[in-house]
Design a protein around this motif. Structure first.
Motif, PDB file in Angstrom:
ATOM      1  N   ASP A  79      -0.476 -19.073  29.439  1.00 37.13           N
ATOM      2  CA  ASP A  79      -0.383 -18.244  28.112  1.00 37.13           C
ATOM      3  C   ASP A  79      -1.604 -17.936  27.404  1.00 37.13           C
ATOM      4  O   ASP A  79      -2.308 -19.047  27.267  1.00 37.13           O
ATOM      5  CB  ASP A  79       0.814 -18.933  27.129  1.00 37.13           C
ATOM      6  CG  ASP A  79       1.082 -18.047  26.287  1.00 37.13           C
ATOM      7  OD1 ASP A  79       0.165 -17.885  25.237  1.00 37.13           O
ATOM      8  OD2 ASP A  79       2.087 -17.486  26.091  1.00 37.13           O
ATOM      9  N   VAL A  80      -1.851 -16.834  27.012  1.00 40.45           N
ATOM     10  CA  VAL A  80      -3.459 -16.791  25.981  1.00 40.45           C
ATOM     11  C   VAL A  80      -3.266 -17.527  24.964  1.00 40.45           C
ATOM     12  O   VAL A  80      -4.396 -17.931  24.566  1.00 40.45           O
ATOM     13  CB  VAL A  80      -3.377 -15.155  25.965  1.00 40.45           C
ATOM     14  CG1 VAL A  80      -3.726 -14.480  26.975  1.00 40.45           C
ATOM     15  CG2 VAL A  80      -2.529 -14.713  24.931  1.00 40.45           C
ATOM     16  N   LYS A  81      -2.261 -18.165  24.518  1.00 45.09           N
ATOM     17  CA  LYS A  81      -2.513 -18.971  23.402  1.00 45.09           C
ATOM     18  C   LYS A  81      -2.434 -20.498  23.808  1.00 45.09           C
ATOM     19  O   LYS A  81      -2.514 -21.269  22.854  1.00 45.09           O
ATOM     20  CB  LYS A  81      -1.015 -18.867  22.452  1.00 45.09           C
ATOM     21  CG  LYS A  81      -0.864 -17.502  21.820  1.00 45.09           C
ATOM     22  CD  LYS A  81       0.519 -17.273  21.304  1.00 45.09           C
ATOM     23  CE  LYS A  81       0.466 -15.976  20.612  1.00 45.09           C
ATOM     24  NZ  LYS A  81       1.649 -15.583  19.769  1.00 45.09           N
ATOM     25  N   GLY A  84      -8.099 -23.916  24.411  1.00 43.85           N
ATOM     26  CA  GLY A  84      -9.318 -23.625  25.113  1.00 43.85           C
ATOM     27  C   GLY A  84      -9.554 -24.367  26.443  1.00 43.85           C
ATOM     28  O   GLY A  84     -10.157 -23.851  27.333  1.00 43.85           O
ATOM     29  N   LEU A  87      -7.384 -23.163  29.156  1.00 42.01           N
ATOM     30  CA  LEU A  87      -7.987 -21.620  29.891  1.00 42.01           C
ATOM     31  C   LEU A  87      -9.073 -21.937  30.559  1.00 42.01           C
ATOM     32  O   LEU A  87      -9.269 -21.252  31.446  1.00 42.01           O
ATOM     33  CB  LEU A  87      -7.910 -20.922  28.801  1.00 42.01           C
ATOM     34  CG  LEU A  87      -6.928 -20.208  27.760  1.00 42.01           C
ATOM     35  CD1 LEU A  87      -7.307 -19.542  26.664  1.00 42.01           C
ATOM     36  CD2 LEU A  87      -5.979 -19.661  28.542  1.00 42.01           C
ATOM     37  N   ARG A  88     -10.038 -22.525  30.164  1.00 42.43           N
ATOM     38  CA  ARG A  88     -11.240 -22.894  30.774  1.00 42.43           C
ATOM     39  C   ARG A  88     -11.161 -23.405  32.259  1.00 42.43           C
ATOM     40  O   ARG A  88     -11.663 -23.108  33.190  1.00 42.43           O
ATOM     41  CB  ARG A  88     -12.245 -23.744  29.866  1.00 42.43           C
ATOM     42  CG  ARG A  88     -13.531 -23.884  30.671  1.00 42.43           C
ATOM     43  CD  ARG A  88     -14.366 -22.689  30.701  1.00 42.43           C
ATOM     44  NE  ARG A  88     -14.843 -22.154  29.538  1.00 42.43           N
ATOM     45  CZ  ARG A  88     -15.628 -21.164  29.351  1.00 42.43           C
ATOM     46  NH1 ARG A  88     -15.969 -20.571  30.328  1.00 42.43           N
ATOM     47  NH2 ARG A  88     -15.995 -20.611  28.035  1.00 42.43           N
ATOM     48  N   SER A 105     -14.464 -18.182  25.401  1.00 37.79           N
ATOM     49  CA  SER A 105     -12.853 -18.266  25.399  1.00 37.79           C
ATOM     50  C   SER A 105     -12.171 -16.938  25.095  1.00 37.79           C
ATOM     51  O   SER A 105     -11.100 -16.522  25.847  1.00 37.79           O
ATOM     52  CB  SER A 105     -12.149 -19.166  24.498  1.00 37.79           C
ATOM     53  OG  SER A 105     -12.648 -20.487  24.679  1.00 37.79           O
ATOM     54  N   SER A 106     -12.893 -16.151  24.432  1.00 41.74           N
ATOM     55  CA  SER A 106     -12.090 -14.872  24.127  1.00 41.74           C
ATOM     56  C   SER A 106     -12.075 -14.014  25.367  1.00 41.74           C
ATOM     57  O   SER A 106     -11.167 -13.068  25.526  1.00 41.74           O
ATOM     58  CB  SER A 106     -12.836 -14.136  22.878  1.00 41.74           C
ATOM     59  OG  SER A 106     -14.234 -14.103  23.073  1.00 41.74           O
ATOM     60  N   LYS A 109      -9.270 -15.094  27.512  1.00 38.78           N
ATOM     61  CA  LYS A 109      -8.118 -14.643  27.095  1.00 38.78           C
ATOM     62  C   LYS A 109      -7.952 -13.376  27.199  1.00 38.78           C
ATOM     63  O   LYS A 109      -6.556 -12.699  27.679  1.00 38.78           O
ATOM     64  CB  LYS A 109      -8.111 -14.942  25.414  1.00 38.78           C
ATOM     65  CG  LYS A 109      -7.800 -16.267  24.955  1.00 38.78           C
ATOM     66  CD  LYS A 109      -7.956 -16.609  23.635  1.00 38.78           C
ATOM     67  CE  LYS A 109      -7.743 -17.950  23.135  1.00 38.78           C
ATOM     68  NZ  LYS A 109      -7.533 -18.289  21.871  1.00 38.78           N
ATOM     69  N   LYS A 110      -9.032 -12.465  26.906  1.00 38.87           N
ATOM     70  CA  LYS A 110      -8.885 -11.023  27.417  1.00 38.87           C
ATOM     71  C   LYS A 110      -8.431 -10.629  29.084  1.00 38.87           C
ATOM     72  O   LYS A 110      -7.608  -9.737  29.148  1.00 38.87           O
ATOM     73  CB  LYS A 110     -10.220 -10.196  27.327  1.00 38.87           C
ATOM     74  CG  LYS A 110     -10.099  -8.602  27.102  1.00 38.87           C
ATOM     75  CD  LYS A 110     -11.380  -7.857  26.620  1.00 38.87           C
ATOM     76  CE  LYS A 110     -11.517  -8.054  25.312  1.00 38.87           C
ATOM     77  NZ  LYS A 110     -12.633  -7.547  24.904  1.00 38.87           N
ATOM     78  N   ILE A 112      -7.015 -12.762  31.009  1.00 34.29           N
ATOM     79  CA  ILE A 112      -5.454 -13.073  31.141  1.00 34.29           C
ATOM     80  C   ILE A 112      -4.487 -12.363  30.648  1.00 34.29           C
ATOM     81  O   ILE A 112      -3.380 -11.854  31.385  1.00 34.29           O
ATOM     82  CB  ILE A 112      -5.392 -14.633  30.670  1.00 34.29           C
ATOM     83  CG1 ILE A 112      -6.058 -15.574  31.454  1.00 34.29           C
ATOM     84  CG2 ILE A 112      -4.001 -14.972  30.760  1.00 34.29           C
ATOM     85  CD1 ILE A 112      -6.278 -16.968  31.039  1.00 34.29           C
ATOM     86  N   SER A 113      -4.812 -11.570  29.285  1.00 33.75           N
ATOM     87  CA  SER A 113      -3.942 -10.665  28.796  1.00 33.75           C
ATOM     88  C   SER A 113      -3.778  -9.383  29.626  1.00 33.75           C
ATOM     89  O   SER A 113      -2.903  -8.793  29.845  1.00 33.75           O
ATOM     90  CB  SER A 113      -4.329 -10.342  27.324  1.00 33.75           C
ATOM     91  OG  SER A 113      -5.649  -9.632  27.121  1.00 33.75           O
TER      92      SER A 113
END
Length: 133
Positions: A79-81, A84, A87-88, A105-106, A109-110, A112-113
């Protein structure tokens, strides 16, 4: 995978399908169920096809198309939420060799979204058209 007609537009969230061109700019359509259409004037707005997007790598740039294929092969994305660190860690698996000091991280997230938006589309089964020579 065929990402040629999918674009990201600066200042607009989400992804769009490029459906045409007129004298005012390019005609785009949202990929959601609303299918809203709008015109992008390239003199005031930047637009990039997903096929042309790359991220910084330690040695060379990594194509977005390769990262999306790796996410698909992995089966699912976090999940993008997520944190960090999570996600990394995921991104290290799907984009090995990315430059961790320049890929934020942004950015993760982009990507993945974007994957969440396109994962159900038939583009993963379509072959990319041959480049024009």
């Amino acid at each position: 995978m065929n990402l040629r007609a999918l674009v990201s537009v600066t200042g607009k969230p989400g992804l769009f399908k490029l459906i045409g061109q007129n004298k005012g700019g390019f005609i785009i359509e949202t990929l959601d169920s609303a299918k809203l259409k709008s015109i992008v004037n390239l003199s005031t707005t930047k637009m990039a096809t997903l096929e042309d997007i790359t991220i910084y790598g330690d040695e060379e740039e990594i194509k977005l198309i390769d990262i999306l294929e790796n996410i698909k092969a992995k089966g699912e994305a976090p999940d993008v939420k997520a944190s960090g660190n999570d996600l990394r860690e995921f991104f290290r698996e799907v984009a090995p060799g990315h430059d961790e000091s320049r890929v934020y991280s942004s950015d993760i997230k982009k990507i993945i979204s974007w994957y969440a938006i396109i994962k159900e589309l038939p583009i993963f089964e379509e072959e990319a058209p041959e480049p024009l020579t």
